[in-house]
Design a protein around this motif. Structure first.
Motif, PDB file in Angstrom:
ATOM      1  N   LYS A 133       0.837  -1.209   0.000  1.00 29.61           N
ATOM      2  CA  LYS A 133       0.000   0.000   0.000  1.00 29.61           C
ATOM      3  C   LYS A 133       0.868   1.254   0.000  1.00 29.61           C
ATOM      4  N   ILE A 134       1.891   1.269   0.865  1.00 28.39           N
ATOM      5  CA  ILE A 134       2.726   2.484   0.952  1.00 28.39           C
ATOM      6  C   ILE A 134       3.439   2.721  -0.365  1.00 28.39           C
ATOM      7  N   PHE A 135       4.051   1.669  -0.929  1.00 29.65           N
ATOM      8  CA  PHE A 135       4.921   1.908  -2.077  1.00 29.65           C
ATOM      9  C   PHE A 135       4.183   1.882  -3.403  1.00 29.65           C
ATOM     10  N   SER A 136       2.855   1.636  -3.388  1.00 26.16           N
ATOM     11  CA  SER A 136       2.140   1.759  -4.655  1.00 26.16           C
ATOM     12  C   SER A 136       1.111   2.882  -4.642  1.00 26.16           C
ATOM     13  N   TYR A 137       0.612   3.298  -3.448  1.00 23.81           N
ATOM     14  CA  TYR A 137      -0.371   4.380  -3.424  1.00 23.81           C
ATOM     15  C   TYR A 137       0.121   5.614  -2.687  1.00 23.81           C
ATOM     16  N   TYR A 138       1.006   5.431  -1.709  1.00 21.61           N
ATOM     17  CA  TYR A 138       1.379   6.553  -0.840  1.00 21.61           C
ATOM     18  C   TYR A 138       2.867   6.840  -0.920  1.00 21.61           C
ATOM     19  N   VAL A 139       3.431   6.802  -2.140  1.00 22.22           N
ATOM     20  CA  VAL A 139       4.869   7.017  -2.278  1.00 22.22           C
ATOM     21  C   VAL A 139       5.225   8.465  -1.963  1.00 22.22           C
ATOM     22  N   ILE A 140       4.437   9.411  -2.494  1.00 23.76           N
ATOM     23  CA  ILE A 140       4.776  10.828  -2.303  1.00 23.76           C
ATOM     24  C   ILE A 140       4.621  11.239  -0.836  1.00 23.76           C
ATOM     25  N   PRO A 141       3.525  10.876  -0.140  1.00 23.90           N
ATOM     26  CA  PRO A 141       3.503  11.147   1.301  1.00 23.90           C
ATOM     27  C   PRO A 141       4.671  10.512   2.042  1.00 23.90           C
ATOM     28  N   PHE A 142       5.042   9.314   1.636  1.00 21.66           N
ATOM     29  CA  PHE A 142       6.162   8.641   2.300  1.00 21.66           C
ATOM     30  C   PHE A 142       7.443   9.455   2.159  1.00 21.66           C
ATOM     31  N   GLU A 143       7.700   9.952   0.943  1.00 22.68           N
ATOM     32  CA  GLU A 143       8.912  10.757   0.740  1.00 22.68           C
ATOM     33  C   GLU A 143       8.817  12.070   1.500  1.00 22.68           C
ATOM     34  N   LEU A 144       7.607  12.664   1.518  1.00 24.67           N
ATOM     35  CA  LEU A 144       7.438  13.918   2.263  1.00 24.67           C
ATOM     36  C   LEU A 144       7.719  13.713   3.736  1.00 24.67           C
ATOM     37  N   VAL A 145       7.256  12.572   4.268  1.00 26.76           N
ATOM     38  CA  VAL A 145       7.495  12.291   5.679  1.00 26.76           C
ATOM     39  C   VAL A 145       8.985  12.158   5.955  1.00 26.76           C
ATOM     40  N   SER A 146       9.715  11.580   4.996  1.00 33.48           N
ATOM     41  CA  SER A 146      11.156  11.466   5.224  1.00 33.48           C
ATOM     42  C   SER A 146      11.803  12.843   5.236  1.00 33.48           C
ATOM     43  N   ILE A 147      11.306  13.761   4.384  1.00 35.75           N
ATOM     44  CA  ILE A 147      11.850  15.129   4.412  1.00 35.75           C
ATOM     45  C   ILE A 147      11.524  15.800   5.737  1.00 35.75           C
ATOM     46  N   VAL A 148      10.282  15.587   6.228  1.00 33.79           N
ATOM     47  CA  VAL A 148       9.898  16.166   7.527  1.00 33.79           C
ATOM     48  C   VAL A 148      10.826  15.670   8.622  1.00 33.79           C
ATOM     49  N   LEU A 149      11.134  14.372   8.590  1.00 26.63           N
ATOM     50  CA  LEU A 149      12.030  13.819   9.611  1.00 26.63           C
ATOM     51  C   LEU A 149      13.410  14.447   9.524  1.00 26.63           C
ATOM     52  N   LEU A 150      13.899  14.641   8.295  1.00 25.66           N
ATOM     53  CA  LEU A 150      15.226  15.249   8.123  1.00 25.66           C
ATOM     54  C   LEU A 150      15.238  16.669   8.670  1.00 25.66           C
ATOM     55  N   VAL A 151      14.189  17.439   8.318  1.00 23.65           N
ATOM     56  CA  VAL A 151      14.106  18.823   8.788  1.00 23.65           C
ATOM     57  C   VAL A 151      14.014  18.861  10.302  1.00 23.65           C
ATOM     58  N   ALA A 152      13.215  17.955  10.883  1.00 26.00           N
ATOM     59  CA  ALA A 152      13.080  17.927  12.341  1.00 26.00           C
ATOM     60  C   ALA A 152      14.407  17.580  12.996  1.00 26.00           C
ATOM     61  N   LEU A 153      15.145  16.662  12.389  1.00 24.46           N
ATOM     62  CA  LEU A 153      16.456  16.285  12.939  1.00 24.46           C
ATOM     63  C   LEU A 153      17.391  17.481  12.966  1.00 24.46           C
ATOM     64  N   MET A 154      17.470  18.184  11.812  1.00 21.21           N
ATOM     65  CA  MET A 154      18.382  19.333  11.753  1.00 21.21           C
ATOM     66  C   MET A 154      17.899  20.445  12.679  1.00 21.21           C
ATOM     67  N   GLY A 155      16.598  20.679  12.696  1.00 19.67           N
ATOM     68  CA  GLY A 155      16.067  21.723  13.570  1.00 19.67           C
ATOM     69  C   GLY A 155      16.339  21.432  15.028  1.00 19.67           C
ATOM     70  N   ALA A 156      16.186  20.165  15.428  1.00 20.05           N
ATOM     71  CA  ALA A 156      16.436  19.807  16.828  1.00 20.05           C
ATOM     72  C   ALA A 156      17.892  20.037  17.183  1.00 20.05           C
ATOM     73  N   VAL A 157      18.802  19.662  16.278  1.00 20.11           N
ATOM     74  CA  VAL A 157      20.229  19.861  16.559  1.00 20.11           C
ATOM     75  C   VAL A 157      20.542  21.341  16.685  1.00 20.11           C
ATOM     76  N   VAL A 158      20.025  22.135  15.737  1.00 20.90           N
ATOM     77  CA  VAL A 158      20.316  23.573  15.753  1.00 20.90           C
ATOM     78  C   VAL A 158      19.750  24.226  17.007  1.00 20.90           C
ATOM     79  N   LEU A 159      18.506  23.856  17.364  1.00 26.88           N
ATOM     80  CA  LEU A 159      17.877  24.477  18.533  1.00 26.88           C
ATOM     81  C   LEU A 159      18.597  24.099  19.822  1.00 26.88           C
ATOM     82  N   ALA A 160      18.973  22.838  19.944  1.00 23.57           N
ATOM     83  CA  ALA A 160      19.545  22.380  21.208  1.00 23.57           C
ATOM     84  C   ALA A 160      21.006  22.756  21.340  1.00 23.57           C
TER      85      ALA A 160
END
Lengths: 168, 104
Positions: A133-160
């Protein structure tokens, strides 16, 4: 009373017990452990709903990662912190009243909810179904979520990390 | 045929959501407020998974959505903790009613 009902009652009462303990305990770390109890029993409820993969992710992410991050947060700030008595009983009463109204409203809405059929094939190769289901219908949300995780990781490091020349 | 109806799961999720909402609005420690928000997200996840089994067109999509929610919740906790630690470094407190710098 069938075994399924007994397991459901056990798991749901443990989940609610964890939540109520969280509201009433004094030390912050004990509150956190009470919430872990809730997370674990919710994982049990997911297994009952034939969502084994989500249950495993729940245990890994919530009972593992989120709790560890919270414990780091508690230990790096005031680790002896206690929740002191609330100095504003009026606010507590008002919030409680509002939440009771909310509870009754939603309860009346879901009391007679019934959709008829139920899914029967969810437990067959559960992880494989989710992957397809994820890799045939929800590929773009999946990639967006990975970008969100990356941004959150960098933001957390910068903030802390704090500002330059702030070493104490 | 499952013997536990849909309403039972929804009511458990509703009770957990109410507990989380009450804690988030009344507790003073910021870490506890974050935990309460996690509890509310968990209640919503339980709803999604329950609808993926009992919903109008029941299929696996609800479980996929709950996975996305769990991911976003993990990111939210990381950023929230970073903000909390930066705040604690400046003001030496974790009380939420002392977080009023933007108001002054």
């Amino acid at each position: 009373m069938s075994g399924e009902v007994i397991v459901f009652l056990l798991l749901s009462s443990t989940a609610i017990l964890g939540g109520i303990l969280m509201l009433n305990l004094k030390k912050v770390i004990h509150m956190l452990l009470a919430v872990v109890l809730t997370f674990l029993s919710l994982a049990g409820l997911y297994v009952m709903l034939s969502a084994e993969f989500v249950a495993a992710v729940q245990i890994l992410i919530y009972s593992g990662a989120v709790t560890i991050v919270m414990i780091f947060g508690i230990m790096l700030t005031k680790h002896q912190a206690k929740e002191e008595k609330n100095k504003n009983p009026l606010r507590t009463t008002l919030v409680g009243l509002g939440i009771v109204v909310f509870f009754v409203t939603i309860y009346l809405a879901i009391r007679n909810l019934y959709f008829g059929q139920e899914a029967t094939a969810l437990h067959v190769n559960n992880t494989e179904q989710i992957g397809i289901k994820i890799f045939s219908y929800y590929v773009i949300p999946f990639e967006l979520v990975s970008i969100v995780l990356l941004v959150a990781l960098m933001g957390a490091v910068v903030l802390a990390k704090g500002e330059e020349g702030d070493e104490k | 045929m499952s013997s536990v109806p849909l309403q039972a799961y929804l009511i458990v999720a509703l009770i957990l959501f109410c507990i989380g909402l009450f804690g988030a609005l009344t507790k003073r420690n910021t870490i506890i407020v974050l935990i309460c928000i996690e509890l509310m997200l968990n209640a919503v996840n339980l709803n999604l998974v329950a609808f993926s089994k009992f919903g109008a067109s029941a299929n696996i999509t609800g479980q996929v959505f709950s996975l996305f929610t769990i991911t976003i919740a993990a990111a939210e906790v990381a950023v929230g903790m970073a903000i909390l630690i930066a705040f604690y470094r400046n003001k030496r407190t974790v009380n939420i009613d002392e977080m009023n710098t933007l108001k002054e």
